[in-house]
Design an enzyme around this catalytic site. Structure first.
Site, PDB file in Angstrom:
ATOM      1  N   GLY A  44       3.077   1.058   1.838  1.00 21.38           N
ATOM      2  CA  GLY A  44       2.893  -0.384   1.957  1.00 21.38           C
ATOM      3  C   GLY A  44       3.694  -1.100   0.889  1.00 21.38           C
ATOM      4  N   GLU A  45       3.197  -2.243   0.449  1.00 19.43           N
ATOM      5  CA  GLU A  45       3.831  -3.062  -0.590  1.00 19.43           C
ATOM      6  C   GLU A  45       5.136  -3.720  -0.120  1.00 19.43           C
ATOM      7  OE1 GLU A  45       4.566  -0.719  -4.106  1.00 19.43           O
ATOM      8  OE2 GLU A  45       2.468  -0.097  -4.309  1.00 19.43           O
TER       9      GLU A  45
END
Length: 338
Positions: free
Chosen positions: A301-302
């Site tokens: 993610g991120e």
């Protein structure tokens, strides 16, 4: 442009600008005359022409990419859907702000400006197995956070997220929008045990059943998180500004899916950066008709997978705009064939 209700936001999606077809045709014509065999750069050619159409320039440059990370906390974490406690969201936001996360390194590598927006971390969304995660006011506020975070001077956008419990939220959104069984959409996320995986499946099944019948933006409010809604708002704002978007992984794609299910074609300015290792991401990309640029087994993610391929998109644009045509190079057309 502004909105104060989900209905008004849906209207903005319906009124969103389309690609510049003159720029697209110009890019296609230029690409056909570059010093290379026709089609020899494969998908790089498609990417560059797509980018040119959205930027309204047959010979574009990519100079100002932007990465935005949104963070939110989820009430469903109390059900045990994550291997980590919600306090980790706050800790990771601090890590982002101090430059210590993977997305910081990938943004720097890509030459992208990066910002972090923590949204009411001390006020988690509600448990969506009992009530809507967000009411309309909260959802609209989160959409606006994303909308306002986009730099109008950016020429490529990546949005990412941080929020313990948000793979469960994404799974529920995917299930609600595209059907199937809860088990089709649930994965291990942060690395839950078999027991934790069963809890996630039960939570998704219950949430989807409770909120059945809502439209796509209603599903975003009922099953999403503030960071999920903010990503949707940023993607929509990018469309209004003709800024191309690279979609990240499962959670980002779930946020984007609520836009596409609200207005067909809402994601035409988006490409899929990668296929994550989260179980249902491939299913979600297929439902959206998006072919990922890379598949490297990422599941962080991120915005990490999307940021990773910013240089790839830039390379495609540089080839279109920087290569010489046969006429410019004094090379006989077709001389590079064979």
């Amino acid at each position: 442009m502004s909105f104060s209700t989900l209905s008004e936001f849906a209207t903005l999606l319906a009124q969103a600008p389309q690609p510049d077809m003159a720029a697209r045709e110009g890019a296609e014509a230029r690409n056909a005359q570059l010093t290379k065999p026709a089609g020899s750069l494969g998908r790089l050619e498609e990417i560059a022409i797509w980018y040119a159409a959205w930027r309204g320039d047959a010979r574009p440059k990519l100079a100002a990419p932007q990465v935005i990370v949104f963070a939110g906390n989820h009430g469903i974490t109390a059900k045990g859907v994550s291997a980590f406690p919600p306090e980790v969201t706050v800790q990771m936001v601090a890590n982002f702000e101090h430059g210590g996360a993977a997305i910081n390194q990938l943004s720097r590598n890509a030459g992208a400006a990066m910002s972090v927006h923590a949204i009411d971390l001390d006020r988690p969304t509600a448990d969506f197995t009992e009530t809507a995660a967000m009411d309309e006011v909260d959802c609209v506020a989160a959409l606006k956070t994303g909308w306002d975070a986009v730099d109008p001077q950016a020429d490529l956008l990546v949005v990412g997220e941080m929020g313990i419990g948000n793979t469960t939220s994404a799974a529920a959104i995917g299930n609600a929008l595209f059907g199937g069984a809860a088990a089709d959409w649930v994965g291990r996320g942060t690395g839950v045990t078999d027991a934790g995986l069963q809890i996630k499946e039960d939570v998704v099944r219950a949430g989807v059943a409770l909120h059945a019948g809502k439209d796509a933006l209603g599903i975003l409010a009922a099953l999403g998180g503030r960071e999920v809604a903010a990503m949707a708002g940023a993607i929509a704002r990018a469309r209004s500004l003709r800024i191309p978007v690279i979609l990240d992984g499962f959670i980002c794609s779930a946020a984007a899916a609520t836009l596409e299910k609200t207005q067909a074609g809402a994601l035409d300015h988006c490409i899929a950066g990668h296929q994550s290792d989260e179980a249902a991401h491939a299913r979600l990309l297929e439902a959206l008709g998006k072919e990922p640029l890379v598949s490297l087994g990422l599941r962080l993610g991120e915005g990490s997978g999307a940021a990773l391929v910013i240089p790839l998109v830039r390379a495609a644009v540089e080839c279109l705009s920087g290569m010489a045509t046969f006429a410019e190079a004094g090379v006989a057309a077709g001389a590079t064939e064979g």
